[in-house]
Design an enzyme around this catalytic site. Structure first.
Site, PDB file in Angstrom:
ATOM      1  N   ASP A  39     -17.507 -11.349   9.720  1.00 33.39           N
ATOM      2  CA  ASP A  39     -18.214 -12.587   9.359  1.00 33.39           C
ATOM      3  C   ASP A  39     -19.733 -12.420   9.480  1.00 33.39           C
ATOM      4  O   ASP A  39     -20.415 -13.182  10.179  1.00 33.39           O
ATOM      5  CB  ASP A  39     -17.711 -13.754  10.222  1.00 33.39           C
ATOM      6  CG  ASP A  39     -16.212 -13.978  10.045  1.00 33.39           C
ATOM      7  OD1 ASP A  39     -15.658 -13.552   9.008  1.00 33.39           O
ATOM      8  OD2 ASP A  39     -15.585 -14.563  10.944  1.00 33.39           O
ATOM      9  N   ASP A  92     -10.650 -14.301   3.215  1.00 39.73           N
ATOM     10  CA  ASP A  92     -10.206 -15.503   3.943  1.00 39.73           C
ATOM     11  C   ASP A  92     -10.770 -16.765   3.266  1.00 39.73           C
ATOM     12  O   ASP A  92     -11.545 -17.511   3.858  1.00 39.73           O
ATOM     13  CB  ASP A  92     -10.679 -15.390   5.406  1.00 39.73           C
ATOM     14  CG  ASP A  92     -10.107 -16.472   6.310  1.00 39.73           C
ATOM     15  OD1 ASP A  92      -9.237 -17.234   5.856  1.00 39.73           O
ATOM     16  OD2 ASP A  92     -10.547 -16.520   7.480  1.00 39.73           O
ATOM     17  N   LYS A  94      -9.193 -19.463   2.240  1.00 42.96           N
ATOM     18  CA  LYS A  94      -8.506 -20.725   2.597  1.00 42.96           C
ATOM     19  C   LYS A  94      -8.547 -21.744   1.460  1.00 42.96           C
ATOM     20  O   LYS A  94      -9.069 -22.850   1.598  1.00 42.96           O
ATOM     21  CB  LYS A  94      -9.087 -21.336   3.872  1.00 42.96           C
ATOM     22  CG  LYS A  94      -8.886 -20.483   5.114  1.00 42.96           C
ATOM     23  CD  LYS A  94      -9.203 -21.242   6.395  1.00 42.96           C
ATOM     24  CE  LYS A  94      -9.099 -20.384   7.624  1.00 42.96           C
ATOM     25  NZ  LYS A  94     -10.170 -19.362   7.744  1.00 42.96           N
ATOM     26  N   ASP A  97      -6.564 -26.605  -2.829  1.00 43.14           N
ATOM     27  CA  ASP A  97      -6.728 -27.544  -3.941  1.00 43.14           C
ATOM     28  C   ASP A  97      -5.521 -27.466  -4.878  1.00 43.14           C
ATOM     29  O   ASP A  97      -4.572 -26.731  -4.598  1.00 43.14           O
ATOM     30  CB  ASP A  97      -8.044 -27.214  -4.680  1.00 43.14           C
ATOM     31  CG  ASP A  97      -8.725 -28.471  -5.226  1.00 43.14           C
ATOM     32  OD1 ASP A  97      -8.021 -29.337  -5.790  1.00 43.14           O
ATOM     33  OD2 ASP A  97      -9.959 -28.561  -5.102  1.00 43.14           O
TER      34      ASP A  97
HETATM   35  O1  S5P Z   1      -6.880 -20.970  12.484  1.00 41.81           O
HETATM   36  C1  S5P Z   1      -7.691 -20.122  12.174  1.00 41.81           C
HETATM   37  C2  S5P Z   1      -7.582 -19.402  10.978  1.00 41.81           C
HETATM   38  C3  S5P Z   1      -8.500 -18.401  10.694  1.00 41.81           C
HETATM   39  S1  S5P Z   1      -8.217 -17.410   9.324  1.00 41.81           S
HETATM   40  N1  S5P Z   1      -8.717 -19.802  13.007  1.00 41.81           N
HETATM   41  C4  S5P Z   1      -9.653 -18.839  12.723  1.00 41.81           C
HETATM   42  O2  S5P Z   1     -10.524 -18.593  13.554  1.00 41.81           O
HETATM   43  N2  S5P Z   1      -9.582 -18.161  11.527  1.00 41.81           N
HETATM   44  C5  S5P Z   1     -10.628 -17.180  11.126  1.00 41.81           C
HETATM   45  O3  S5P Z   1     -10.601 -16.088  12.030  1.00 41.81           O
HETATM   46  C6  S5P Z   1     -12.062 -17.720  11.151  1.00 41.81           C
HETATM   47  O4  S5P Z   1     -12.427 -18.238   9.885  1.00 41.81           O
HETATM   48  C7  S5P Z   1     -12.892 -16.496  11.525  1.00 41.81           C
HETATM   49  O5  S5P Z   1     -13.225 -15.760  10.365  1.00 41.81           O
HETATM   50  C8  S5P Z   1     -11.936 -15.662  12.370  1.00 41.81           C
HETATM   51  C9  S5P Z   1     -12.129 -15.825  13.865  1.00 41.81           C
HETATM   52  O6  S5P Z   1     -13.392 -15.369  14.236  1.00 41.81           O
HETATM   53  P1  S5P Z   1     -13.862 -15.277  15.780  1.00 41.81           P
HETATM   54  O7  S5P Z   1     -15.294 -14.887  15.668  1.00 41.81           O
HETATM   55  O8  S5P Z   1     -13.675 -16.626  16.383  1.00 41.81           O
HETATM   56  O9  S5P Z   1     -12.988 -14.228  16.401  1.00 41.81           O
END
Ligand code: S5P
Length: 250
Positions: A39, A92, A94, A97
């Site tokens: 990210d 990712d 998501k 729609d």
């Molecule tokens: O429920 C979710 C689904 C996803 S895909 N919770 C999440 O955190 N994610 C994704 O996983 C979120 O968009 C981010 O890219 C990653 C978690 O990142 P971190 O920095 O918190 O480990």
């Protein structure tokens, strides 16, 4: 206490989806159940991270819409690294729609996700037919989220799982619990140095998601890309994740 449910080893899972099979093959070959979430907001940072963590991951998860200088050249460079280091590209996005709009978002615009992604995430809130538009890709359905106060309660999860299980292009689900025997399980919200952020994220350890939820793949974002040495830390998550997976088999 109820008897402990035995987990099905990765190599014995009945995976139907070709991308699911590829992912499992890479996992067994590399002894890794780690997906790094990249990210970061520039292509330079992203390519550097891909080089650093590539040997330790089965897939690199992206949010291409946060990248300031996105281009198809960048995608070509990333694909080279993915091929050389043997990992899949997981957008990712998501989607959430109606089918027609998702199809446009998937195929058009500046990202043209459908032309390069091996896997994508999609919500299932618009129903099974809305997922049909995702061709040549493995769909990972979001059935439960990791954040505090998420609306994905037991009722939602049950309904979302029905949609996910009946859509043939769905290869797995994102959830924070054991949900399905037939689909691969992906669990984000994994970090060994902190339990959350101040924006609602909630973290578990690799041990907890592998042994408690029987997840197949753990997703680690800030735990890796914000560390001082992403390569070393990715390797650490890889060993912790694989050891916890092996321990969960017995
Ligand atoms: O429920 C979710 C689904 C996803 S895909 N919770 C999440 O955190 N994610 C994704 O996983 C979120 O968009 C981010 O890219 C990653 C978690 O990142 P971190 O920095 O918190 O480990």
């Amino acid at each position: 206490a109820p008897p402990e449910v035995k987990r099905v080893p990765l190599e014995q899972k009945q995976i139907q989806h070709p991308v699911g099979k590829r992912l499992v093959d890479i996992a067994l070959k590399k002894k890794s159940n780690l997906i790094a979430s990249a990210d970061v907001i520039t292509t330079a940072e992203l390519l550097k991270l891909a080089e650093e963590v590539g040997d330790h991951v089965v897939a690199l998860k992206l949010h291409t819409d946060i990248i300031k200088d996105f281009s198809m050249d960048f995608i070509e460079n990333l694909k080279k690294i993915a091929k050389e280091k043997d990992f899949l590209l997981f957008e990712d996005r998501k989607f959430a729609d109606i089918g027609n709009t998702q199809e446009l978002q998937y195929k058009e615009g500046i990202y043209k996700i459908g032309s390069w992604a091996d896997m994508i995430t999609s919500h299932v809130i618009a129903g099974e037919e809305s997922l049909k538009v995702f061709d040549n890709v493995g769909v990972v359905a979001i059935v439960e989220m990791s954040s505090k106060g998420t609306l994905t309660d037991d009722y939602y999860i049950g309904k979302a799982l029905n949609v996910a299980e009946s859509a043939p292009n769905v290869m797995g689900v994102v959830a924070q619990r054991k949900v399905s025997d037939d689909l691969l399980l992906f669990t984000p919200g994994v970090n060994i140095s902190t339990s959350g952020d101040n924006k609602g994220q909630q973290y578990n350890t690799p041990e907890r998601v592998m042994r408690g939820y029987h997840t197949d793949f753990m997703i680690v974002g800030r735990g890796i890309y914000q560390s001082a040495n992403p390569k070393e830390v990715a390797q650490e998550y890889q060993s912790l994740g694989w050891a916890a997976y092996e321990a969960s088999l017995s």
